[in-house]
Scaffold this active site. Sequence first.
Site, mmCIF file in Angstrom:
data_model
loop_
_atom_site.group_PDB
_atom_site.id
_atom_site.type_symbol
_atom_site.label_atom_id
_atom_site.label_comp_id
_atom_site.label_asym_id
_atom_site.label_seq_id
_atom_site.Cartn_x
_atom_site.Cartn_y
_atom_site.Cartn_z
ATOM 1 N N CYS A 177 39.087 34.725 52.004
ATOM 2 C CA CYS A 177 38.014 33.785 52.338
ATOM 3 C C CYS A 177 37.120 33.428 51.161
ATOM 4 C CB CYS A 177 37.163 34.381 53.442
ATOM 5 S SG CYS A 177 35.723 33.400 53.831
ATOM 6 N N ASP A 232 30.289 48.665 30.227
ATOM 7 C CA ASP A 232 29.848 47.397 29.652
ATOM 8 C C ASP A 232 28.894 47.692 28.493
ATOM 9 O OD1 ASP A 232 29.331 44.498 29.594
ATOM 10 O OD2 ASP A 232 27.337 45.098 30.239
ATOM 11 N N ASP A 235 25.720 45.964 34.222
ATOM 12 C CA ASP A 235 24.385 45.560 34.675
ATOM 13 C C ASP A 235 24.243 44.076 34.906
ATOM 14 O OD1 ASP A 235 24.416 44.665 32.014
ATOM 15 O OD2 ASP A 235 22.245 44.858 31.875
ATOM 16 N N ASP A 254 29.521 41.376 35.443
ATOM 17 C CA ASP A 254 30.152 42.654 35.760
ATOM 18 C C ASP A 254 30.467 42.787 37.243
ATOM 19 O OD1 ASP A 254 29.777 43.480 33.069
ATOM 20 O OD2 ASP A 254 27.714 44.052 33.532
#
Length: 759
Positions: free
Chosen positions: A70, A449, A647, A651
Site C-alpha cells: 500500500c 549513520d 537520526d 534513515d
Amino acid sequence: MGGLHYASEKDVVERVLDRRPGVLAVSANPVAQTATVEFDPGRTSVDELTRWVEECGYHCSGRSVPGHVCDPLAEERRDAPVHEHAAIERADEAHGHGHGGHAGMSMDEMARDLRNRFVVALAFAIPIALWSPLGESLLGRELPTPFGLDADLWQFLLALPVVLYSSAIFFTGAWRALRARTLDMMVLVAVAIGTAFAYSVAVTFFIEGEVFYEAAAFLATFVLLGHWFEMRARGGANDAIRALLDLAPPKALVLRDGREVEVPTAEVEVGEALLIRPGAKVPVDAEVVEGESSVDESMVTGESLPVEKRPGDGLVGATINRQGTLRARAVAVGSDTALAQIVKLVQEAQNSKAPAQRLADRAAFWLVLVALVGGLITFLVWFAVVGAEFLDALLFAITVVVITCPDALGLATPTAIMVGTGLGAQRGILFKNAIALEHAASIDTVVLDKTGTLTRGEPEVEEIATTGIAQDDLLRLAAAVERESEHPLAEAVVVAARERGLDLPRAESFEAVSGKGVTALVEGRRVLLGNRAFLKGKGVSVDRLRERSDELAGSGRTVVYLALDGTSAGLLAIADKPRETAVEAVRSLEELGIRTVMLTGDNRQTAERIAGTLGIEEVLAEVLPADKAATIAELQSAGHKVAMVGDGVNDAPALAQADAGMAIGAGTDVAIETADVVLMHSDPLDVAAAVTIGRGTVRKMRQNLGWAIGYNSLALPIAAGVFEPWGLTLRPEIAAISMSGSSVLVAVNALLLKRLELG
C-alpha cells in the site's frame, strides 16, 4: 484492520486468508494494524479479502495497490497486473463496529481500554483473594461477608466484573482463534480463566467443593498488565508515516499567467513553474531554472552542509532553501516525489519485517493441548477406569487445568520485558516494544549513520592557517563578516570566535554572492570570505595556501579562504566533529563481538576521515536514502542480524528495514517514530548498552519460560493424581497457591536483571 491487540492474533488472520482461493501470500502486522496480502485479481478481490477478515471478527478497510504494498499517497486505482497486493488497514473510528471492544479503535484507545480492564481486574482480584481460603490462611481468620452472604456467593459476585468485562477480550480472541483452527495465547488464557470460573460457579450453585475464583481473577490481572504495557509501547508506530507527510509544506508558490499564486502542494502539476524564496521549503521535486542558492538537504540526504544549487540542478521536495530566491520547474509530484518514495519504503519495511516468533507463543500451543487433553484424560481415567466418583474425577481434571494455567507463563515474558525496559529507561534507552528487546539481543552487525549519530551534525572550525596575520585576528575579522550571514558555515565561524572570547567589530557594506562567498568592510579594510573561485574572481591569488588547502579538502574538510584588501590572508577548515563517546562506542560494540559499519550520504573523503578517527574499518559513503534500506537488506540476506542507528529522515527506511532500528534522541521525529529503540541521550555509547539489555532480557525470558514449562511438567502428574496412592495429591486451591508461587519465582528472577552491568 482493527483489533489486533495481541501479537499472536496475527496467526488468526493469516490462517483464514491463506486458505482462501486466489491468495498467494499474506502477512499480518499487529504493530501497524495491517495485513499485506498478495493475491491473484482474477480469482479474488479486495472486497472479498475485506469480507473474509471481517468474518474473523476484525473490522477493516481495503486498499489495492498494483505492484507493491500500500502506497499511502496514492488514492487512485490502476489496472491490476497478474498479481496484486492489498493492504488491509485499520478502519477509522467512524467505520468501526463492535468486535470484541477493539475494532475501529486507535492504538491509544486500545491501550486505554486494556488499562481500564486491568484496573477493574486488580480492584476486584484483591478482595476476592481476601475472602478466599488463601486470604483466610494469610490473615489467620475468616473475614465476615457483607449482608451475611455466603462466602462463595460473595466471591462469585466479585468475580463477575473480572470475567464479564476484564476478561472479555480473551474469550473473544479465543473464539476467533478456534474459528481459524489455531491455538494461541488467547485460547490458553481463556481456557484457564474459564475453567477456574466455571468450576467455581458450579461449586457455588450446584455441587459441593472448594471455589478458586482468585485464580481466575489474578490470572486475568497479570495478563492484562502485560498486554497494557505492550500496547502502550507500540501505540505510536504508525506515527512515522504521518511525521514524514508533515515534512512536505502544505502550500506552494507557483507562477501562473505571470502571477504568483499560492496553491495547496497537492495541486502542483508536473512542469509547473515554482517560486521558492529564502527560508521556504521546496514543495515538490523540481529542477532549478533560474537563480542560485544553498539548500539544506540534511533531512533527506543526511548531508550536514547546505548544497549549492544553480540552474539545471535538482531539488528534493521538503528540503529548505537557505539563501537566494529560486525559480524551478516541478519534475515529480504526489506519490512520485522522493519524500513519497521514502514514505513507501518505510511502510514496506514495516509491513515486511516479520516479528520474532515469541517463545511464549511457541509454548502456548502445546500448553493448551496439555491443559485440555490432560484434563480430559485425567477425568476419563479416574471416572471410567479407576471407578472414582464423578465429582472426585472432575476435581482431579479441574486441578490439572488449573496447575497448567499460564500464570507463570503469562508473567515470564512481560515481567522480564518490564524490568528490561525500565532498566533501559534509567539509562535513557527507550525500547518501544518487546520485539525490539528480542531483536536487540540477536544483533551481530551495527550500521551507524555518520551525521548526527557518530558526529554532532554541527559544523565546527577545526583549523586556521594564516599568512602574516595572527589566527585570532583572522578569526575575528571572518566572524565579523559571517555574523551578517545565515549560512551554516558562517555560524560555525561566529561560534569559534565567541568560544575564544573575541570581540567582533562591526561589518559594513555587507554583500553575499550566493554559492560563492561574502564581502564587507571591517575596520576600514575590505574583507573577502569564500571559496577559491570567489577569491579568484576578485583577482586574489591563493597559491601560498594551495598545498595546505588541498590537504584539508582531501581529508574531508570544507575550506573557506579569507582575503584582506585584495591579498590572501589565510583559511579556515570547517568540518563536522565526532561525538565525544563515539570512539568508546565503537570499541564497546567490538567487545560484544559486533561488527560495525559506517553508512552515510556524505562524500567519501569526509566519511573515511571520520571512520579512521573512530576506528571503523567498513565505510559505505555517498549512499542515497533508498539505497540505505537496500544495503540493510543485503546484510540481512547474508545471514546477519542488523541494527541501524540513525537520526534523519533519510534513515527512516533503513531504520524500519533493520532487525533493530535505533534512533538518536536528538534526531528527527520521523527517525524516532520509525525506530524500535530511541537513544534519548543522543549517545552512541548507548547502542552497546541497548544490546546488552536486550541480551540480558531475552536470557531472563528463556529462563522464566523454562521454569514455567518445567514447573508444569513436574506438577501435572501430581495434579492428575498419579501419586495419589502415596498420599501426594493437590486440590484446586492448593494448585492455585502453587501456581502463584511459581509466578513469584518468575518475577523475582526477572528482577535480578537489574544487576546487569551496562558499563
